[in-house]
Design a protein around this motif. Structure first.
Motif, mmCIF file in Angstrom:
data_model
loop_
_atom_site.group_PDB
_atom_site.id
_atom_site.type_symbol
_atom_site.label_atom_id
_atom_site.label_comp_id
_atom_site.label_asym_id
_atom_site.label_seq_id
_atom_site.Cartn_x
_atom_site.Cartn_y
_atom_site.Cartn_z
ATOM 1 N N TRP A 119 0.838 -1.194 0.000
ATOM 2 C CA TRP A 119 0.000 0.000 0.000
ATOM 3 C C TRP A 119 0.877 1.249 0.000
ATOM 4 C CZ3 TRP A 119 -5.408 -0.910 0.574
ATOM 5 C CH2 TRP A 119 -5.743 -2.207 0.938
ATOM 6 N N GLY A 120 0.265 2.387 -0.380
ATOM 7 C CA GLY A 120 0.984 3.642 -0.285
ATOM 8 C C GLY A 120 0.185 4.811 -0.834
ATOM 9 N N PRO A 121 0.533 6.037 -0.392
ATOM 10 C CA PRO A 121 -0.164 7.223 -0.916
ATOM 11 C C PRO A 121 0.244 7.563 -2.344
ATOM 12 C CG PRO A 121 1.559 7.879 0.611
ATOM 13 C CD PRO A 121 1.508 6.391 0.647
ATOM 14 N N GLY A 122 1.362 7.010 -2.834
ATOM 15 C CA GLY A 122 1.734 7.194 -4.234
ATOM 16 C C GLY A 122 2.343 8.549 -4.537
ATOM 17 N N GLU A 123 1.566 9.401 -5.155
ATOM 18 C CA GLU A 123 2.066 10.716 -5.540
ATOM 19 C C GLU A 123 0.928 11.721 -5.556
ATOM 20 O OE1 GLU A 123 3.747 10.251 -9.439
ATOM 21 O OE2 GLU A 123 1.793 10.353 -10.442
ATOM 22 N N ALA A 124 1.294 12.993 -5.459
ATOM 23 C CA ALA A 124 0.346 14.100 -5.568
ATOM 24 C C ALA A 124 0.556 14.793 -6.907
ATOM 25 C CB ALA A 124 0.539 15.088 -4.427
ATOM 26 N N LYS A 125 -0.527 15.323 -7.462
ATOM 27 C CA LYS A 125 -0.464 15.992 -8.756
ATOM 28 C C LYS A 125 -1.064 17.383 -8.637
ATOM 29 C CE LYS A 125 -1.371 13.740 -12.486
ATOM 30 N NZ LYS A 125 -2.085 12.943 -13.522
ATOM 31 N N LEU A 126 -0.374 18.371 -9.170
ATOM 32 C CA LEU A 126 -0.866 19.741 -9.229
ATOM 33 C C LEU A 126 -0.616 20.267 -10.637
ATOM 34 C CD1 LEU A 126 0.552 21.168 -5.871
ATOM 35 C CD2 LEU A 126 -1.828 20.572 -6.352
ATOM 36 N N GLY A 127 -1.539 21.105 -11.119
ATOM 37 C CA GLY A 127 -1.354 21.629 -12.467
ATOM 38 C C GLY A 127 -2.337 22.722 -12.789
ATOM 39 N N ALA A 128 -2.177 23.290 -13.961
ATOM 40 C CA ALA A 128 -3.072 24.343 -14.454
ATOM 41 C C ALA A 128 -3.106 24.286 -15.972
ATOM 42 C CB ALA A 128 -2.612 25.722 -13.974
ATOM 43 N N ARG A 129 -4.236 24.706 -16.537
ATOM 44 C CA ARG A 129 -4.408 24.761 -17.986
ATOM 45 C C ARG A 129 -4.940 26.141 -18.360
ATOM 46 N NH1 ARG A 129 -5.513 19.273 -20.312
ATOM 47 N NH2 ARG A 129 -6.953 20.261 -21.763
ATOM 48 N N PHE A 130 -4.446 26.669 -19.481
ATOM 49 C CA PHE A 130 -4.849 27.993 -19.940
ATOM 50 C C PHE A 130 -5.310 27.890 -21.396
ATOM 51 C CE2 PHE A 130 -1.389 28.224 -16.906
ATOM 52 C CZ PHE A 130 -1.869 29.099 -15.948
ATOM 53 N N ASP A 131 -6.518 28.319 -21.657
ATOM 54 C CA ASP A 131 -7.073 28.306 -23.011
ATOM 55 C C ASP A 131 -6.627 29.575 -23.737
ATOM 56 O OD1 ASP A 131 -8.514 28.099 -25.318
ATOM 57 O OD2 ASP A 131 -10.487 28.211 -24.393
ATOM 58 N N ILE A 132 -5.840 29.427 -24.795
ATOM 59 C CA ILE A 132 -5.364 30.596 -25.543
ATOM 60 C C ILE A 132 -6.026 30.695 -26.916
ATOM 61 C CG2 ILE A 132 -3.174 30.644 -24.312
ATOM 62 C CD1 ILE A 132 -1.861 29.331 -26.715
ATOM 63 N N GLY A 133 -7.108 29.922 -27.123
ATOM 64 C CA GLY A 133 -7.926 30.068 -28.331
ATOM 65 C C GLY A 133 -7.184 29.708 -29.611
ATOM 66 N N GLN A 134 -7.298 30.574 -30.600
ATOM 67 C CA GLN A 134 -6.715 30.337 -31.917
ATOM 68 C C GLN A 134 -5.381 31.066 -32.098
ATOM 69 O OE1 GLN A 134 -9.714 31.351 -34.811
ATOM 70 N NE2 GLN A 134 -10.868 29.495 -34.451
ATOM 71 N N THR A 135 -4.599 31.101 -31.043
ATOM 72 C CA THR A 135 -3.297 31.760 -31.142
ATOM 73 C C THR A 135 -2.429 31.110 -32.223
ATOM 74 O OG1 THR A 135 -3.409 32.338 -28.799
ATOM 75 C CG2 THR A 135 -1.248 32.439 -29.847
ATOM 76 N N LEU A 136 -2.458 29.778 -32.301
ATOM 77 C CA LEU A 136 -1.796 29.067 -33.396
ATOM 78 C C LEU A 136 -2.788 29.005 -34.558
ATOM 79 C CD1 LEU A 136 -0.178 26.171 -31.324
ATOM 80 C CD2 LEU A 136 0.842 28.354 -31.979
ATOM 81 N N ARG A 137 -2.524 29.694 -35.622
ATOM 82 C CA ARG A 137 -3.523 29.933 -36.657
ATOM 83 C C ARG A 137 -4.080 28.665 -37.279
ATOM 84 N NH1 ARG A 137 -1.174 35.186 -40.041
ATOM 85 N NH2 ARG A 137 -1.153 36.632 -38.255
ATOM 86 N N PHE A 138 -3.251 27.648 -37.424
ATOM 87 C CA PHE A 138 -3.723 26.433 -38.080
ATOM 88 C C PHE A 138 -4.766 25.706 -37.236
ATOM 89 C CE2 PHE A 138 -3.349 21.837 -38.778
ATOM 90 C CZ PHE A 138 -3.675 21.767 -40.126
ATOM 91 N N PHE A 139 -4.653 25.804 -35.912
ATOM 92 C CA PHE A 139 -5.527 25.048 -35.016
ATOM 93 C C PHE A 139 -6.693 25.904 -34.546
ATOM 94 C CE2 PHE A 139 -1.371 22.983 -34.611
ATOM 95 C CZ PHE A 139 -1.721 21.660 -34.832
ATOM 96 N N ASN A 140 -7.859 25.256 -34.354
ATOM 97 C CA ASN A 140 -9.047 25.943 -33.855
ATOM 98 C C ASN A 140 -8.981 26.182 -32.349
ATOM 99 O OD1 ASN A 140 -10.525 23.712 -36.077
ATOM 100 N ND2 ASN A 140 -10.496 25.905 -36.470
ATOM 101 N N GLU A 141 -8.344 25.254 -31.629
ATOM 102 C CA GLU A 141 -8.251 25.349 -30.170
ATOM 103 C C GLU A 141 -6.816 25.065 -29.739
ATOM 104 O OE1 GLU A 141 -11.828 23.616 -27.905
ATOM 105 O OE2 GLU A 141 -11.659 22.356 -29.689
#
Length: 313
Positions: A119-141
């Motif tokens: 048994w064990g607690p394993g690991e903790a995960k922290l993160g963040a995501r930021f939506d920058i829209g169509q900054t890369l012109r070829f992609f929609n998202e």
């Protein structure tokens, strides 16, 4: 002698209120149906598919939405001495910013034994995501973000290699007009292992690695069933050498509709994933196998409502 006739019934006086009540009932039923329909659409949007297996899709939660995600890996049951239970909490800080946190505890595998059968607690995960829209012109998202994995205690080295991992990434997607229901996606990430806290010396079988990964793919999803094909390219940097790895993966995803889950009395949103992969790593040979995963998502509101109903009963 004439017999007096009965006076005519005042039908209009009685029918008008009846018609008004019927109309009010019809409008109320329509409004209730519209409210249910709108609520279902909002719930479907919050719990939409944002990843499958180890592949991310761009997008973030809308403001003030909170979801829980549970993604056990069946490969642990087949090939490891432990079984992981990843649990993740996601919070929409704004319509373009999402925060994430989670734990990945592990338990002994009832079918396999060995030194990591524990048994064990394993690991903790922290993160963040930021939506920058169509900054890369070829992609929609396009979504940029980072993820941090911190070991807790002494998890198995195959699970966590004793180091803290910091992983910035970019995830982008484009809908293809010529092939409806087809999405071209691509992920780029850099997984760097760092010494965040003072820990004991790493186990002798651990080699510190930094990995750059690029993974384009196609997802065809005309309905609740989807099919994907993906190529992964990795550059692995170790203290004594650097090498390349290539992987081809294809499979299917069943994004179970909410209506079907409710009929089966299954809470939340369910997603079943199955894939086959072939990998070649320079100097390490080839590897292939089948991966399967259940991805379960729900909102914090549903959990609290379910808990409240359970207490009442």
């Amino acid at each position: 002698m004439s017999v007096p006739l009965m006076p005519p019934l005042p039908t209009r006086r009685f029918l008008r209120p009846a018609y008004a009540l019927l109309g009010l009932a019809w409008l109320t039923a329509g409004w209730a149906a519209d409210d249910r329909s709108t609520a279902d659409m909002l719930r479907e949007r919050v719990l939409r598919m944002t990843d499958f297996l180890d592949t991310m899709l761009p997008g973030v939660l809308e403001e003030n939405n909170i979801t829980l995600q549970f993604k056990p890996k069946f490969v642990d049951v087949r090939a490891a001495e432990y079984v992981r239970f990843p649990l993740e909490l996601r919070y929409g800080l704004t319509d373009r910013v999402e925060l994430q946190g989670g734990l990945v505890p592990f338990v002994p595998n009832p079918f396999n034994g060995g030194r990591d059968h524990r048994w064990g607690p394993g690991e903790a995960k922290l993160g963040a995501r930021f939506d920058i829209g169509q900054t890369l012109r070829f992609f929609n998202e396009t979504t940029v973000g980072f993820e941090t994995r911190v070991p807790i205690g002494k998890p198995p080295t195959r699970f966590n290699d004793h180091y803290t991992h910091v992983k910035p990434f970019v995830s982008a997607a484009r809908q293809l007009l010529r092939w409806p229901s087809t999405t071209l996606y691509a992920n780029v990430s850099y997984d760097r292992s760092v010494k965040l806290t003072e820990r004991g010396p790493p186990p002798p079988d651990v080699t510190r690695r930094h990995i750059v990964e690029f993974s384009p793919g196609l997802l065809f999803k005309p309905s609740e069933f989807g099919y994907f094909a993906e190529y992964r390219f990795r550059h692995i940097d170790e203290p004594t050498e650097s090498r390349l790895a290539h992987q081809i993966q294809f499979g299917s995803v069943w994004d179970v509709p909410l209506a079907r889950s409710e009929k089966l009395k299954l809470p939340g949103k369910w997603q079943l994933e199955l894939a086959y992969h072939v990998e070649h790593e320079e100097g390490r040979g080839d590897d292939h196998g089948v991966s399967a995963r259940v991805n379960w998502r729900t909102t914090l509101r549903e959990v609290l409502e379910h808990t409240k109903v359970s207490r009442l009963w």
